[in-house]
Design an enzyme around this catalytic site. Sequence first.
Site, PDB file in Angstrom:
ATOM      1  N   CYS A  10       0.839  -1.193   0.000  1.00 54.83           N
ATOM      2  CA  CYS A  10       0.000   0.000   0.000  1.00 54.83           C
ATOM      3  C   CYS A  10       0.874   1.243   0.000  1.00 54.83           C
ATOM      4  O   CYS A  10       2.111   1.165   0.049  1.00 54.83           O
ATOM      5  CB  CYS A  10      -0.937   0.014   1.207  1.00 54.83           C
ATOM      6  SG  CYS A  10      -0.069   0.133   2.786  1.00 54.83           S
ATOM      7  N   CYS A  13       3.385   1.558   2.862  1.00 53.58           N
ATOM      8  CA  CYS A  13       4.647   0.844   2.649  1.00 53.58           C
ATOM      9  C   CYS A  13       5.588   1.662   1.769  1.00 53.58           C
ATOM     10  O   CYS A  13       6.793   1.732   2.028  1.00 53.58           O
ATOM     11  CB  CYS A  13       4.376  -0.513   1.999  1.00 53.58           C
ATOM     12  SG  CYS A  13       3.307  -1.608   2.943  1.00 53.58           S
ATOM     13  N   ASP A 459      15.902  23.552 -31.943  1.00 52.16           N
ATOM     14  CA  ASP A 459      17.193  23.783 -32.579  1.00 52.16           C
ATOM     15  C   ASP A 459      16.998  23.543 -34.079  1.00 52.16           C
ATOM     16  O   ASP A 459      16.020  22.916 -34.501  1.00 52.16           O
ATOM     17  CB  ASP A 459      18.231  22.813 -32.005  1.00 52.16           C
ATOM     18  CG  ASP A 459      19.555  22.892 -32.731  1.00 52.16           C
ATOM     19  OD1 ASP A 459      20.097  24.000 -32.836  1.00 52.16           O
ATOM     20  OD2 ASP A 459      20.017  21.842 -33.219  1.00 52.16           O
ATOM     21  N   ASP A 669      19.217  17.789 -30.894  1.00 51.22           N
ATOM     22  CA  ASP A 669      19.706  16.478 -31.328  1.00 51.22           C
ATOM     23  C   ASP A 669      20.434  15.737 -30.227  1.00 51.22           C
ATOM     24  O   ASP A 669      20.929  14.633 -30.441  1.00 51.22           O
ATOM     25  CB  ASP A 669      20.597  16.603 -32.564  1.00 51.22           C
ATOM     26  CG  ASP A 669      21.817  17.477 -32.311  1.00 51.22           C
ATOM     27  OD1 ASP A 669      22.106  17.780 -31.142  1.00 51.22           O
ATOM     28  OD2 ASP A 669      22.475  17.868 -33.295  1.00 51.22           O
ATOM     29  N   ASP A 673      23.495  20.082 -28.098  1.00 50.27           N
ATOM     30  CA  ASP A 673      22.466  20.884 -27.455  1.00 50.27           C
ATOM     31  C   ASP A 673      22.266  20.491 -26.001  1.00 50.27           C
ATOM     32  O   ASP A 673      21.253  20.858 -25.390  1.00 50.27           O
ATOM     33  CB  ASP A 673      21.126  20.730 -28.192  1.00 50.27           C
ATOM     34  CG  ASP A 673      21.201  21.242 -29.614  1.00 50.27           C
ATOM     35  OD1 ASP A 673      21.705  22.350 -29.809  1.00 50.27           O
ATOM     36  OD2 ASP A 673      20.777  20.513 -30.524  1.00 50.27           O
TER      37      ASP A 673
END
Length: 785
Positions: A10, A13, A459, A669, A673
Amino acid sequence: MLLDVEGMKCGGCVRAVEQRLLQTEGVRQASVNLLTRTAWVDLEPPVDGPDGDTTDPLPALLGSLEALGFQARLRPQELEPASQRQRRQTDQWWRHWRQLLVALLLLLVSGLGHLADAGQLAWPGPWPLLGSPWFHALVASLALAFPGRPILIRGVRSALVGAPGMDSLVGLGVASAYLSSLVGWLWPASGWPCYFNEPVMLLGFVLTGRFLEERARYRTGRAIEELSALQPDHALLLLGDGPPRQVRVGGLRPGDRLRLLPGDRVPVDGVVLEGSSSVDASCLTGEPLPRAVEPGSELAAGLLNLEGSLVLEVQRSGAESAIARIVHMVERAQARKAPIQGLADRIAGRFTLVVLALAAATLLFWWLWGSRHWPAVLISVAAAGHGAHGHGGEVSATPFSLGLQLAIAVLVVACPCALGLATPTAITVGSGLAARSGLLFRGGDAIETASRLEAVLFDKTGTLTLGRPLVTAVRVVGEASGRPAETAQDQRLVQLAASLEQHSRHPLAHAVLQEAQCRGLPLLPVVEVLTLPGQGVQGLVEGCGLVQVGRLAWLAHNGVVVDPGSEALQQDLEAGGASLLAVAGEGRLLGLLAVEDRLRADAAATVTRLRRQGLQLGLLSGDRRASVEGLGRQLGLRPEELAWGLRPEEKLERILRAHRQGTVAMVGDGVNDAPALAAADLGIAVGTGTQIAQESAALVVMGDGLEGIVRALEIARRTMAKVRQNLAWAFGYNLIVLPIAAGVLLPGFGLRLSPELAALLMAFSSITVVGNALLLQGSPSDPSS
């Protein structure tokens, strides 16, 4: 690292395990998933001890969780073989089926006993035996000693360490019903209720509910199973000139040579040495069209060979293969929770204590005050037959028996499981659905961020474009614009330029060399080569003298005659966004080469669909203004959405500025970047290796297409919609049924929840949350569909 944690039932826990991990030295972050029973742990960098040895934090982590009552182990890096995985799943299902059969048997015996006790079994035979009190006591004792023992043990253990959970509530409810029945049977004068059938039915409903919940959980985790199944167990190893031999994939090493037959899946990451074929990559990238492969092509594990026989050289195997990295990324994504789950976890962590207090208050209220204030309640309960049919004789409903039954109902009907499962079920299904489409989210936090994006910045090179510049136009000086597509002068111009550019590493040089290769032009010998960065390259070409290739302004500065017609031609070509290479020989301009990075086929459609979703768009590029503006016109971007000539730090400034206005994503890419991807709220890496993307991007779009971005955002929105629905159900369920179980409707309407019905509702609550998340799998993953 990723840990498998056993014993969690649960949200309480989950909270206990997470807090214990965070309290362990060396742990920076920890996130626990109730659905997959895993814990993602982010560790501090290793520190050398006094003797120079690095301390391994894993034993301390595992020991800490074991002291809390949870068995944990490190998730292996190697993918589990399909045959072994199948055996493990078969064993698990047999165990669950045995549990279900025991539960149904308990419910059957208890139901028959209830009917026999009420005198409704008039059949000949030993049926009256089922109504005897000693038989009910025996069945209840066996139920607690065998199927109920694990629940009781886990409940007591978690309570002793100060982290009571679902097993504690169920165990306390079952034990209370059993002990009160035992006292009422052995000591009738006490007036305690005697209903041995209730603990039996409680266990039956709980075990049935857990079986159905486990079955639903298995369906939510099928994405990882399907991904793992893409890697075969065996491969055909080539040894010298002998026939191929079948070996296990786990034993392959880089440099080994494999035979891949039509219809086989690629077992490892490798490069094609011999043969040609086509492969189906839809399982990894979501791309529907097969792609051709030939010697030199790189193949990732999991791809399906469609046509010809191939010879592969192993590059990466085991945990380093592409399919293994993808599986581990999905596992980590499912372990990392969304921020919205924080509230549910904080409530679930204290929920059990609140329920225990409410159950105690319910018992005391109806025992000491409620029954006296509303005496008609006892009469209605007795008339309904609850508490009036004690085993071994008639026993009237008493204030204590009523309070105890209501308190047991409170204990059993409470469902911290629903709170704990609300978010991870939807996140697990959503991330698995995305992974099957080649979309890899880094975690639940990335899915939540993607669902509330307000702006997307792109980009240019390698993202909106292919990142592979190509020669798009060849213009010889003095030729008319309507000349044939190819002339001898064109061929000569490309040959001279390529002969010089073979000594350069500039991206435009690769485009010229590729053009020469496509035209089948041999390269001429060149001596005394001189490269001037940012300007061009020159050298002595055999049979042609001094040849120069570079910027037109650089050639003019070095004395090359540039007539006005050439300058007009330059402006015309650059207006379309192309980069120009001017070629000169012996001080005379020979012609111009236009080199352009082509737009991705789906770039314009992707930008249009994102704009229709109400997102703000932008293009950040370090390229020239003309190139960026030309690309913007093709994509339909407005001038104010374009930025050119940006250095990396200027890109970061633009992203931070956009962040102040709302949640922003950066699409790149994943190679150059990385800073921009990390600075954005959501970094999206397109068409890049997963290892690089793991460090910088929160979402990886596999393959060469951009339409996956739209699909990922759609999946994220639908996933978070399911999360909100599940949380609303989990909170609403507990807010409604807990007061009803405590007897709020009993005085005015005579309605109450029996412990058996409470157990059924508790199981139904968890199953509803998981089932609602599974509805994601039946929804279209493509918003255009």
